[in-house]
Enzyme design. Structure first.
Site, PDB file in Angstrom:
ATOM      1  N   TYR A  73       3.877 -16.379  -3.258  1.00  0.00           N
ATOM      2  CA  TYR A  73       4.291 -15.094  -2.683  1.00  0.00           C
ATOM      3  C   TYR A  73       5.563 -15.224  -1.842  1.00  0.00           C
ATOM      4  O   TYR A  73       6.372 -14.297  -1.775  1.00  0.00           O
ATOM      5  CB  TYR A  73       3.134 -14.460  -1.901  1.00  0.00           C
ATOM      6  N   ARG A  76       8.283 -14.821  -4.355  1.00  0.00           N
ATOM      7  CA  ARG A  76       8.419 -13.421  -4.790  1.00  0.00           C
ATOM      8  C   ARG A  76       8.984 -12.554  -3.681  1.00  0.00           C
ATOM      9  O   ARG A  76       9.746 -11.622  -3.912  1.00  0.00           O
ATOM     10  CB  ARG A  76       7.059 -12.922  -5.278  1.00  0.00           C
ATOM     11  N   VAL A 110       4.448  -4.627  -5.543  1.00  0.00           N
ATOM     12  CA  VAL A 110       4.349  -5.098  -4.162  1.00  0.00           C
ATOM     13  C   VAL A 110       5.742  -5.252  -3.526  1.00  0.00           C
ATOM     14  O   VAL A 110       5.848  -5.645  -2.377  1.00  0.00           O
ATOM     15  CB  VAL A 110       3.558  -6.428  -4.096  1.00  0.00           C
ATOM     16  N   ASP A 111       6.791  -4.934  -4.309  1.00  0.00           N
ATOM     17  CA  ASP A 111       8.140  -4.942  -3.725  1.00  0.00           C
ATOM     18  C   ASP A 111       8.360  -3.618  -2.996  1.00  0.00           C
ATOM     19  O   ASP A 111       7.559  -2.684  -3.113  1.00  0.00           O
ATOM     20  CB  ASP A 111       9.196  -5.143  -4.836  1.00  0.00           C
ATOM     21  N   HIS A 126      -1.665  -2.055  -4.585  1.00  0.00           N
ATOM     22  CA  HIS A 126      -1.915  -3.502  -4.684  1.00  0.00           C
ATOM     23  C   HIS A 126      -1.317  -4.265  -3.512  1.00  0.00           C
ATOM     24  O   HIS A 126      -1.189  -5.480  -3.578  1.00  0.00           O
ATOM     25  CB  HIS A 126      -1.338  -4.039  -6.001  1.00  0.00           C
ATOM     26  N   CYS A 137      -9.290 -11.606  11.691  1.00  0.00           N
ATOM     27  CA  CYS A 137      -9.532 -10.399  12.520  1.00  0.00           C
ATOM     28  C   CYS A 137      -9.055  -9.114  11.847  1.00  0.00           C
ATOM     29  O   CYS A 137      -9.260  -8.020  12.378  1.00  0.00           O
ATOM     30  CB  CYS A 137      -8.844 -10.561  13.882  1.00  0.00           C
ATOM     31  N   CYS A 156      -5.070 -12.723  17.101  1.00  0.00           N
ATOM     32  CA  CYS A 156      -6.201 -13.620  17.454  1.00  0.00           C
ATOM     33  C   CYS A 156      -5.803 -15.087  17.389  1.00  0.00           C
ATOM     34  O   CYS A 156      -6.617 -15.962  17.706  1.00  0.00           O
ATOM     35  CB  CYS A 156      -7.389 -13.343  16.525  1.00  0.00           C
ATOM     36  N   GLY A 192       6.743   2.094 -16.582  1.00  0.00           N
ATOM     37  CA  GLY A 192       6.786   0.627 -16.573  1.00  0.00           C
ATOM     38  C   GLY A 192       5.466  -0.030 -16.246  1.00  0.00           C
ATOM     39  O   GLY A 192       5.424  -1.059 -15.562  1.00  0.00           O
TER      40      GLY A 192
END
Ligand code: BV8
Length: 245
Positions: A73, A76, A110-111, A126, A137, A156, A192
């Site tokens: 990630y 990305r 997720v962009d 997503h 937490c 936390c 898309g």
């Protein structure tokens, strides 16, 4: 102009050709960001041809090897930050400006290219690369450029930070809002999306059941193409502006 494949005699779904439109719901998938240089998942050389989704996009994979998942990630997130919105993202932002309050974007992506193109109220079902989540937490905060297993939670201080991403087997965000929107949609447009991941793959069926006209914009017919009244084939950067303007 993309190849116009009409599956029924329904009139074109171009927004300006409909006078009674109150709600347009647009679902986007990785294909809308493909021409911004961000990889899709299932095209040739797609992400899932190079990574095992069970290792990098499931809670079990994260538990087994958090460093691998953070690396996946982090890469990305860096790619998304270096990318730019394309003409398709910009066309949807124009549509939202032309029809204030009537156009909702639900994205599987997720962009943040929709937001950087000027779109608002985007529902990231997503999750988002720019979000970090504390598994201890539940605190959410803006993700740093790179996360790793020792990244502490600002609240936390536990070292159980994860990308704020919905993995396979996890419940997508905003589902009640999305289902309400689909029940009231006059027009549902998927751009898309391969139609291979649920519950998003069932949205055209949900919208059609509520009486919406369903339009698919894609470079090829998706796995759920029969659920759509109309399909236009071609790149999103060509089809979306043609449809919007
Ligand atoms: C859940 C993480 C419980 C983020 C992802 C039936 C009902 C409900 C669930 C299931 C079901 N059957 C199976 C399931 C379980 C599972 C699932 O769907 N599995 C699949 C593999 C069968 N679903 C889940 O686990 C979901 N959670 O079900 O919770 C529940 C039950 C009922 C109701 C509600 C909840 C969670 C799914 C989320 C998983 N996380 N990713 C990340 O790493 O990015 S999904 C992953 O696939 C991506 O996030 C992506 O968003 C998603 C879909 O992919 P696409 O966006 O469509 O991308 P793809 O590469 O596949 O296709 C690209 C398309 O673009 C192609 O069509 C191509 O032709 C086109 N294209 C390419 N270039 C262009 C273009 N189009 C236009 N222009 C171009 N230039």
């Amino acid at each position: 102009m993309g190849q116009l494949v009409r599956l029924t005699a329904t009139p074109s779904a171009a927004p300006q050709e409909h006078t009674a439109i109150e709600t347009i719901v647009i679902l986007t998938g990785a294909g809308i960001s493909a021409e911004s240089g961000l990889g899709t998942f299932r095209d040739k050389n797609g992400l899932w041809t190079r990574y095992d989704l069970n290792e990098v996009a499931t809670p079990e994979g994260f538990a087994r090897n958090p460093a691998l998942v953070h690396d996946f990630y982090n890469a990305r997130r860096a790619n998304a930050r270096a990318a730019h919105p394309n003409a398709a993202h910009e066309a949807l932002a124009r549509l939202q400006r032309h029809w204030p309050g009537k156009v909702r974007i639900v994205t599987q992506n997720v962009d943040d290219l929709h937001e950087r193109a000027g779109s608002s109220d985007v529902l990231h079902m997503h999750g988002a690369l720019e979000g970090a989540l504390c598994a201890a937490c539940g605190h959410r905060w803006p993700a740093p450029a790179a996360m790793h297993p020792a990244t502490p939670c600002p609240t936390c201080h536990a070292r159980q930070a994860r990308p704020d991403i919905v993995w396979f087997g996890e419940y997508p965000h905003h589902m009640e809002t999305v289902w309400d929107l689909l029940r009231s949609a006059d027009l549902f447009v998927a751009i898309g999306s391969s139609g291979t991941v649920y519950p998003a793959a069932a949205f055209a069926q949900d919208a059609a059941r509520a009486g919406a006209h369903c339009l698919e914009l894609n470079t090829e017919a998706s796995a759920v193409a029969p659920d759509f009244h109309e399909i236009r084939l071609g790149p999103a950067t060509q089809l979306a502006p043609l449809w919007v303007d």
